[in-house]
Design an enzyme around this catalytic site. Structure first.
Site, mmCIF file in Angstrom:
data_model
loop_
_atom_site.group_PDB
_atom_site.id
_atom_site.type_symbol
_atom_site.label_atom_id
_atom_site.label_comp_id
_atom_site.label_asym_id
_atom_site.label_seq_id
_atom_site.Cartn_x
_atom_site.Cartn_y
_atom_site.Cartn_z
ATOM 1 N N CYS A 1 0.470 13.291 -1.355
ATOM 2 C CA CYS A 1 1.352 14.023 -0.447
ATOM 3 C C CYS A 1 2.825 13.784 -0.746
ATOM 4 C CB CYS A 1 1.054 13.624 0.991
ATOM 5 S SG CYS A 1 1.674 11.999 1.423
ATOM 6 N N CYS B 1 4.546 8.428 -1.084
ATOM 7 C CA CYS B 1 4.894 7.151 -1.726
ATOM 8 C C CYS B 1 6.316 7.203 -2.276
ATOM 9 C CB CYS B 1 3.898 6.826 -2.836
ATOM 10 S SG CYS B 1 2.201 6.766 -2.281
ATOM 11 N N CYS C 1 -3.966 6.186 -2.598
ATOM 12 C CA CYS C 1 -4.632 7.210 -3.425
ATOM 13 C C CYS C 1 -4.746 6.735 -4.865
ATOM 14 C CB CYS C 1 -3.860 8.529 -3.378
ATOM 15 S SG CYS C 1 -3.658 9.207 -1.741
ATOM 16 N N CYS D 1 -0.529 3.772 2.880
ATOM 17 C CA CYS D 1 -0.484 5.236 2.930
ATOM 18 C C CYS D 1 0.613 5.689 3.876
ATOM 19 C CB CYS D 1 -1.855 5.771 3.356
ATOM 20 S SG CYS D 1 -2.066 7.541 3.109
ATOM 21 N N HIS E 1 -3.851 -8.748 11.748
ATOM 22 C CA HIS E 1 -4.274 -9.328 13.036
ATOM 23 C C HIS E 1 -3.729 -10.743 13.251
ATOM 24 C CE1 HIS E 1 -7.100 -9.714 16.363
ATOM 25 N NE2 HIS E 1 -7.693 -10.757 15.807
ATOM 26 N N CYS F 1 -0.009 -10.526 14.356
ATOM 27 C CA CYS F 1 0.342 -9.452 15.297
ATOM 28 C C CYS F 1 0.947 -10.026 16.577
ATOM 29 C CB CYS F 1 -0.916 -8.651 15.633
ATOM 30 S SG CYS F 1 -0.581 -7.323 16.794
ATOM 31 N N CYS G 1 -3.759 -5.480 23.649
ATOM 32 C CA CYS G 1 -4.248 -5.338 22.276
ATOM 33 C C CYS G 1 -4.817 -3.928 22.096
ATOM 34 C CB CYS G 1 -5.334 -6.386 22.056
ATOM 35 S SG CYS G 1 -6.318 -6.102 20.597
ATOM 36 N N CYS H 1 -7.632 -0.066 16.714
ATOM 37 C CA CYS H 1 -6.858 -0.886 15.771
ATOM 38 C C CYS H 1 -7.754 -1.541 14.712
ATOM 39 C CB CYS H 1 -6.075 -1.957 16.516
ATOM 40 S SG CYS H 1 -4.938 -2.818 15.406
ATOM 41 N N CYS I 1 2.996 -6.139 7.410
ATOM 42 C CA CYS I 1 3.725 -5.219 8.302
ATOM 43 C C CYS I 1 4.276 -5.887 9.565
ATOM 44 C CB CYS I 1 2.834 -4.044 8.707
ATOM 45 S SG CYS I 1 2.156 -3.133 7.320
ATOM 46 N N CYS J 1 3.597 0.124 12.939
ATOM 47 C CA CYS J 1 2.627 0.953 13.666
ATOM 48 C C CYS J 1 2.297 0.392 15.051
ATOM 49 C CB CYS J 1 1.348 1.115 12.846
ATOM 50 S SG CYS J 1 1.634 1.927 11.258
ATOM 51 N N CYS K 1 -3.261 0.092 14.100
ATOM 52 C CA CYS K 1 -3.295 0.015 12.633
ATOM 53 C C CYS K 1 -4.500 0.834 12.161
ATOM 54 C CB CYS K 1 -3.435 -1.448 12.221
ATOM 55 S SG CYS K 1 -3.862 -1.677 10.491
ATOM 56 N N CYS L 1 -4.681 1.214 6.356
ATOM 57 C CA CYS L 1 -4.376 2.026 5.172
ATOM 58 C C CYS L 1 -4.215 1.233 3.877
ATOM 59 C CB CYS L 1 -3.149 2.902 5.427
ATOM 60 S SG CYS L 1 -1.579 2.026 5.332
HETATM 61 FE FE1 FSX Z 1 -1.480 8.915 -0.995
HETATM 62 FE FE2 FSX Z 1 1.256 8.869 -1.836
HETATM 63 FE FE3 FSX Z 1 -0.971 8.383 1.402
HETATM 64 FE FE4 FSX Z 1 0.694 10.104 0.736
HETATM 65 O O1 FSX Z 1 2.107 10.273 -2.527
HETATM 66 S S1 FSX Z 1 -1.095 6.874 -0.285
HETATM 67 S S2 FSX Z 1 -1.572 10.480 0.690
HETATM 68 S S3 FSX Z 1 1.042 8.716 2.431
HETATM 69 O O2 FSX Z 1 1.859 9.049 -0.170
HETATM 70 O O3 FSX Z 1 -0.422 8.962 -2.583
HETATM 71 FE FE1 SF4 Z 2 -5.214 -7.441 16.294
HETATM 72 FE FE2 SF4 Z 2 -4.642 -4.839 16.447
HETATM 73 FE FE3 SF4 Z 2 -4.941 -6.275 18.671
HETATM 74 FE FE4 SF4 Z 2 -2.794 -6.641 17.067
HETATM 75 S S1 SF4 Z 2 -3.272 -4.788 18.253
HETATM 76 S S2 SF4 Z 2 -4.062 -8.241 18.040
HETATM 77 S S3 SF4 Z 2 -3.731 -6.334 15.043
HETATM 78 S S4 SF4 Z 2 -6.557 -5.828 17.128
#
Ligand code: FSX
Ligand code: SF4
Length: 354
Positions: free
Chosen positions: A52, A55, A156, A190, A227, A230, A250, A256, A265, A277, A284, A287
């Protein structure tokens, strides 16, 4: 785009510097990469496959260093379809010429999955000088052999990701199914965080290959479970669950996948260290792992394999123990799928066939 004030920018930098990895390695590494760039870094050839473009877009959002600094002072981006003024055979000729001239010395970055159906005809990247169509798969078969290192950017390119989601009529695969895996560094996500891309490149330029986990991901960025770091972890340990997005608690019950997903993250944060996220009240979706997305869907539904703590104790130690057991059990389940070929083959079992 709204301009960030200098004060705000400095504040974001400070927040980033406190994050895992940045203060320890990333800031000095960037400075060193700046100096080394003067001596000439190996060319980077960036190829886009079935994806898409997220990246590349994520990379452009790099804050520290910013994109101008990255392109002019750190990396030697010799080829990127989105940053080039050329098109068609001019572009593919330039790409092949650069790869021949720098054989064994360039870094190949691949973004997007590789469609294998119909001899790769779902992804034509251009034409050669004789007018013959060049498929991505044939292009990569040449470039992967010539490259010193291959970086799969995004889920991907790493494992197939969204592009390879069922029913996958185009038979998309990640690079791990095609190239010599000893040359491949995976940067899934992703999309992936810009720091993961830039940090991996800086590490490659300065020290050679980063240390990788079983799925070819740099441990520096992917070693920990979401996790375990978090900020909502106390809610999990105390069985306080949100039933709707936006509620405190949670996010396990609303889908999640943090207990099975690897990445930094929660401590690095996204968009100039402003949020992530779960911080934005979204579960989450897992990804960065090979199981994404077929086994982490539905994104907003709890996976039955992820067990809750089953306690109301405030003892974090007890909750942590259960959380680790939960994560290990689920990781074993997913790895089982991975090993049995449902979502791919494990790195050490593979042989490259490009
Ligand atoms: Fe894939 Fe890249 Fe997901 Fe997109 O281009 S990892 S579909 S957000 O971003 O390849
Ligand atoms: Fe774990 Fe998700 Fe709950 Fe955070 S929100 S404590 S990562 S299950």
């Amino acid at each position: 785009m709204k301009k960030i004030s200098r004060r705000h920018f400095l504040k974001l930098c400070t927040a980033s510097a406190a994050a895992v990895g940045l203060s320890q390695m990333w800031i000095p590494a960037v400075g060193e990469a700046f100096r080394k760039a003067a001596g000439g870094n190996p060319p980077i050839l960036w190829i886009q496959g079935s994806a898409c473009n997220g990246c590349s877009t994520s990379l452009v959002n790099t804050v520290h260093p910013n994109m101008r600094e990255l392109l002019t002072e750190i990396i030697n981006m010799s080829f990127h379809p989105g940053f080039s003024s050329k098109a068609g055979s001019l572009l593919t000729d330039q790409l092949m010429e650069t790869s021949r001239r720098n054989e064994g010395n360039f870094i190949l970055v691949v973004e997007g999955a590789i469609p294998r159906a119909y001899q790769g005809m779902f992804n034509i990247v251009g034409e050669d000088s004789s007018g013959k169509k060049v498929t991505l798969i044939s292009l990569l078969s040449d470039l992967c052999k010539r490259a010193k290192t291959v970086i799969a950017v995004g889920s991907c390119a790493s494992f197939g990701g969204i592009s390879a989601a069922e029913p996958n009529d185009a038979e998309c695969v990640g690079l791990e199914k095609l190239a010599d895996v000893n040359k491949v560094v995976n940067i899934p996500g992703c999309p992936p965080h810009p720091d993961w891309i830039v940090g991996t490149l800086a590490q490659l330029l300065l020290y050679g290959n980063p240390e990788l986990d079983d799925y070819g991901r740099p441990k520096l960025f992917y070693e920990g479970l979401i996790h375990n770091n978090c900020p909502r972890r106390q809610y999990f340990d105390n069985s306080i669950f949100a039933e709707q997005p936006g509620e405190d608690g949670c996010l396990l019950q609303i889908g999640c996948k943090g207990p099975l997903t690897h990445g930094d993250c929660p401590t690095r944060l996204w968009n100039g260290a402003s949020s992530w996220c779960v911080g934005a009240n979204a579960p989450c979706i897992g990804c960065t792992d090979p199981s994404f997305p077929d086994l982490t869907m539905p994104f907003y539904k709890r996976m039955s394999e992820i067990e809750g703590p089953g306690i109301t104790s405030t003892a974090d130690a007890i909750g942590m123990g259960l959380g680790v057991a939960t994560a290990l059990g689920l990781a074993a389940h997913l790895t089982g799928n991975y090993l049995t070929g449902r979502i791919g083959r494990k790195k050490r079992d593979r042989e490259g066939d490009i």
